[in-house]
Design a protein around this motif. Structure first.
Motif, PDB file in Angstrom:
ATOM      1  N   TYR A 139      65.275  26.518  69.729  1.00 30.14           N
ATOM      2  CA  TYR A 139      66.114  26.747  68.673  1.00 30.14           C
ATOM      3  C   TYR A 139      65.584  27.643  67.265  1.00 30.14           C
ATOM      4  CZ  TYR A 139      63.951  23.071  65.814  1.00 30.14           C
ATOM      5  OH  TYR A 139      62.850  22.328  65.190  1.00 30.14           O
ATOM      6  N   ASN A 140      64.236  27.639  67.318  1.00 29.80           N
ATOM      7  CA  ASN A 140      63.671  28.147  66.480  1.00 29.80           C
ATOM      8  C   ASN A 140      62.469  29.310  66.895  1.00 29.80           C
ATOM      9  OD1 ASN A 140      61.988  28.864  64.061  1.00 29.80           O
ATOM     10  ND2 ASN A 140      61.095  27.030  63.475  1.00 29.80           N
ATOM     11  N   ASN A 141      62.673  30.584  66.810  1.00 29.50           N
ATOM     12  CA  ASN A 141      61.957  31.793  67.346  1.00 29.50           C
ATOM     13  C   ASN A 141      60.933  31.981  66.611  1.00 29.50           C
ATOM     14  OD1 ASN A 141      61.280  33.654  69.026  1.00 29.50           O
ATOM     15  ND2 ASN A 141      62.711  35.040  68.316  1.00 29.50           N
ATOM     16  N   ASP A 142      59.869  30.969  66.797  1.00 24.60           N
ATOM     17  CA  ASP A 142      58.495  31.203  65.762  1.00 24.60           C
ATOM     18  C   ASP A 142      57.628  31.852  66.430  1.00 24.60           C
ATOM     19  OD1 ASP A 142      57.073  30.945  63.784  1.00 24.60           O
ATOM     20  OD2 ASP A 142      56.365  28.775  64.088  1.00 24.60           O
ATOM     21  N   PHE A 143      56.796  32.776  65.988  1.00 21.93           N
ATOM     22  CA  PHE A 143      55.676  33.457  66.406  1.00 21.93           C
ATOM     23  C   PHE A 143      54.702  33.722  65.096  1.00 21.93           C
ATOM     24  CE2 PHE A 143      58.953  36.432  65.960  1.00 21.93           C
ATOM     25  CZ  PHE A 143      58.678  37.290  65.161  1.00 21.93           C
ATOM     26  N   LYS A 144      53.229  34.165  65.369  1.00 21.36           N
ATOM     27  CA  LYS A 144      52.567  34.104  64.247  1.00 21.36           C
ATOM     28  C   LYS A 144      52.506  35.457  63.818  1.00 21.36           C
ATOM     29  CE  LYS A 144      50.728  30.072  63.657  1.00 21.36           C
ATOM     30  NZ  LYS A 144      51.085  29.522  62.498  1.00 21.36           N
ATOM     31  N   SER A 268      48.572  32.840  58.506  1.00 21.40           N
ATOM     32  CA  SER A 268      49.024  32.431  59.558  1.00 21.40           C
ATOM     33  C   SER A 268      50.191  31.679  59.238  1.00 21.40           C
ATOM     34  CB  SER A 268      48.181  31.383  60.278  1.00 21.40           C
ATOM     35  OG  SER A 268      48.586  30.833  61.636  1.00 21.40           O
ATOM     36  N   ASP A 269      51.407  32.401  59.617  1.00 31.52           N
ATOM     37  CA  ASP A 269      52.676  32.008  59.126  1.00 31.52           C
ATOM     38  C   ASP A 269      53.662  32.579  60.092  1.00 31.52           C
ATOM     39  OD1 ASP A 269      54.560  30.553  57.843  1.00 31.52           O
ATOM     40  OD2 ASP A 269      54.596  32.093  56.147  1.00 31.52           O
ATOM     41  N   GLY A 270      55.038  32.355  60.105  1.00 29.53           N
ATOM     42  CA  GLY A 270      56.094  32.712  60.923  1.00 29.53           C
ATOM     43  C   GLY A 270      56.884  33.449  60.181  1.00 29.53           C
ATOM     44  N   PRO A 271      58.053  34.215  60.572  1.00 33.17           N
ATOM     45  CA  PRO A 271      59.093  34.999  59.882  1.00 33.17           C
ATOM     46  C   PRO A 271      60.123  34.138  59.551  1.00 33.17           C
ATOM     47  CG  PRO A 271      59.262  35.403  62.557  1.00 33.17           C
ATOM     48  CD  PRO A 271      58.141  34.409  62.135  1.00 33.17           C
ATOM     49  N   GLY A 272      60.092  32.989  59.884  1.00 32.42           N
ATOM     50  CA  GLY A 272      61.263  31.943  59.485  1.00 32.42           C
ATOM     51  C   GLY A 272      61.369  31.724  58.126  1.00 32.42           C
ATOM     52  N   PRO A 273      60.326  31.305  57.340  1.00 29.40           N
ATOM     53  CA  PRO A 273      60.436  31.167  55.859  1.00 29.40           C
ATOM     54  C   PRO A 273      60.658  32.158  55.130  1.00 29.40           C
ATOM     55  CG  PRO A 273      58.588  30.088  57.145  1.00 29.40           C
ATOM     56  CD  PRO A 273      58.943  31.129  57.937  1.00 29.40           C
ATOM     57  N   LEU A 306      55.001  30.510  69.592  1.00 27.63           N
ATOM     58  CA  LEU A 306      55.129  29.119  69.448  1.00 27.63           C
ATOM     59  C   LEU A 306      56.452  28.322  68.846  1.00 27.63           C
ATOM     60  CD1 LEU A 306      54.416  29.428  66.269  1.00 27.63           C
ATOM     61  CD2 LEU A 306      52.081  28.745  66.761  1.00 27.63           C
ATOM     62  N   PRO A 307      57.579  28.733  69.822  1.00 26.97           N
ATOM     63  CA  PRO A 307      58.781  28.182  69.353  1.00 26.97           C
ATOM     64  C   PRO A 307      59.095  26.736  69.482  1.00 26.97           C
ATOM     65  CG  PRO A 307      58.889  29.318  71.553  1.00 26.97           C
ATOM     66  CD  PRO A 307      57.640  29.539  71.089  1.00 26.97           C
ATOM     67  N   GLU A 308      60.202  26.431  68.909  1.00 21.26           N
ATOM     68  CA  GLU A 308      60.347  24.768  68.976  1.00 21.26           C
ATOM     69  C   GLU A 308      61.703  24.774  69.570  1.00 21.26           C
ATOM     70  OE1 GLU A 308      59.859  23.078  64.905  1.00 21.26           O
ATOM     71  OE2 GLU A 308      58.840  25.018  64.603  1.00 21.26           O
ATOM     72  N   ALA A 309      61.888  23.550  70.310  1.00 16.96           N
ATOM     73  CA  ALA A 309      63.083  23.342  71.020  1.00 16.96           C
ATOM     74  C   ALA A 309      63.767  22.013  70.831  1.00 16.96           C
ATOM     75  CB  ALA A 309      62.874  23.409  72.438  1.00 16.96           C
ATOM     76  N   LEU A 310      64.838  21.489  71.188  1.00 16.62           N
ATOM     77  CA  LEU A 310      65.691  20.564  70.918  1.00 16.62           C
ATOM     78  C   LEU A 310      65.625  19.803  72.477  1.00 16.62           C
ATOM     79  CD1 LEU A 310      68.734  21.712  69.083  1.00 16.62           C
ATOM     80  CD2 LEU A 310      66.514  20.266  68.029  1.00 16.62           C
TER      81      LEU A 310
END
Length: 425
Positions: A139-144, A268-273, A306-310
């Motif tokens: 659910y969260n398409n995270d990458f550095k 070291s962050d992701g685009p989400g914030p 490094l995505p996150e899932a449910l």
């Protein structure tokens, strides 16, 4: 008082039921007995309240959403699963837990119950597959990536975000010397996964990998990327480019400092914030934050996902309702809505395309450029021994940052931990 109120409410409800005709009261009791409720356990702030309310209105399923800080969340989930119980009906599944959770059989496979459109549109789904089964819905398409304060760079006379490691160090020193910020670089350095993942990224900045093709540590040689990454961190702390207080920081503290204008680069962050950083109601630097590709030494940027899932624990007693919740929040419309509300980057390709076309995807050009350079941290998937390795790496990085270990001692410590972890699993 709370107990008295619950008792009083129950008594009034019971009195009302007794006063109804028998058939009507029986129907009401049956409806009450059939009411569904699920628990959802997530990091940070979880899903916005409006999303939870919309799900309940659409399905009739009540949601008790619980949130915890990252390290506390992991401890609670692991403790419950090891005991054979469900920490919640829907839980966070980090990319780094897949091997361990899959090997233990703790999660319900989702292949046959996820909405087919999600299976087709989520390109990072394989990260959450183990033993041929899909264990989580990303659910969260995270990458550095790197995030910069463009106003700070402009004040320091820097016309574009740095693209090489040398340019990055020069830019940090220029910002510090100009008195714009005392500690320009934001980097989590506490003993937690945010620290180990930051070290992995800086390793990639220097063109390195964690392990070679045979699975041996590839970070002990002084010429390796991992070794140079630790030297970079030590130098940045010694020069004051990184606040020494960062040895107690995770990602939330670094992000708060960035939003306050106290640092100029989150390394070291992701685009989400990004949308939060540029929200005037949530940030003091609204309009000044932009994503930037990860600097490098080779001319080609590299990063990892490094995505996150449910996920649904096998021990959950409300699996059907849990799957309904997952399918609801995995829809294209809801992923776009959640991105608008709190900046969680969609995992669905069609949702990303819609947002980019509408001009609402923060730093869209940089994100597109970085997405093309996203690769796995481990070939063949995250191994089950990753958690103890990550813990050891974070502890060693922290020890270097506070001056308790030399770089040589730190890489030797991490290598031993990797070998021990692999032997155990």
């Amino acid at each position: 008082m709370e107990l008295e109120m619950r008792f009083s409410d129950h008594f009034r409800a019971r009195r009302c039921v007794l006063g109804l005709p028998l058939a009507l009261s029986a129907a009401l009791v049956a409806a009450m007995a059939q009411a569904e409720e699920i628990t959802v356990l997530l990091p940070g702030g979880g899903y916005p309240a409006s999303v939870i309310e919309e799900f309940t209105a659409e399905t009739g399923i009540e949601v008790d959403q619980q949130t915890l800080a990252w390290d506390q969340l992991h401890t609670r989930i692991i403790t419950a699963l090891v005991a054979g119980t469900a920490p919640a009906d829907v839980i966070e599944l980090d990319w780094s837990w897949v091997g361990q959770f899959g090997a233990a059989g703790w999660l319900e496979p989702l292949d046959d119950v996820l909405d087919p459109s999600a299976l087709e549109q989520v390109s990072v789904l394989p990260i959450f597959q183990a033993g041929g089964k899909t264990l989580g819905a990303p659910y969260n398409n995270d990458f550095k990536m790197m995030v910069v304060n463009t106003a700070h760079l402009e004040k320091a006379g820097i016309t574009a975000p740095p693209t090489t490691v040398d340019e990055l160090l020069a830019a940090g020193r220029a910002v510090k010397e100009a008195g714009i910020t005392e500690h320009p670089f934001g980097l989590p350095l506490s003993v937690g996964e945010a620290t180990s993942t930051a070290w992995y990224l800086i390793t990639m900045m220097y063109g390195g990998d964690l392990f070679d093709a045979d699975g041996n540590p590839a970070f002990t040689d002084p010429e390796s990327g991992g070794y140079k990454a630790l030297e970079f961190i030590r130098t940045a702390v010694e020069e004051g480019l990184i606040d020494p207080a960062s040895t107690a920081y995770g990602n939330p503290e670094v992000r708060e400092a960035f939003k306050a204008g106290d640092i100029s680069f989150i390394l070291s962050d992701g685009p989400g914030p990004l949308s939060t950083y540029n929200d005037p109601e949530k940030s003091a630097i609204a309009g000044q934050s932009a994503a930037s590709v990860v600097p490098n030494v080779s001319g080609e940027t590299r990063t990892y996902g490094l995505p996150e899932a449910l996920a649904v624990p096998s021990a959950s007693g409300s699996k059907d309702a849990a799957v309904k919740f997952i399918n609801f929040v995995m829809s294209k419309e809801m992923q776009e809505n959640v991105y608008t509300l709190d900046g969680t980057l969609p995992t669905r390709k069609d949702a990303l395309a819609d947002l980019n076309a509408a001009g609402t995807l923060e730093s869209g050009d940089a994100i597109v450029a970085q997405v093309g350079a996203v690769g796995p941290l481990f070939d063949g998937g995250t191994p089950p021994w990753y958690p103890p390795f990550s813990n050891a790496a974070a502890a060693a990085v922290n020890a270097v940052a506070i001056g308790q270990m030399s770089v040589d001692e730190a890489v030797a410590s991490i290598a031993r931990a990797a070998e021990d972890a692999r032997a155990e699993y």
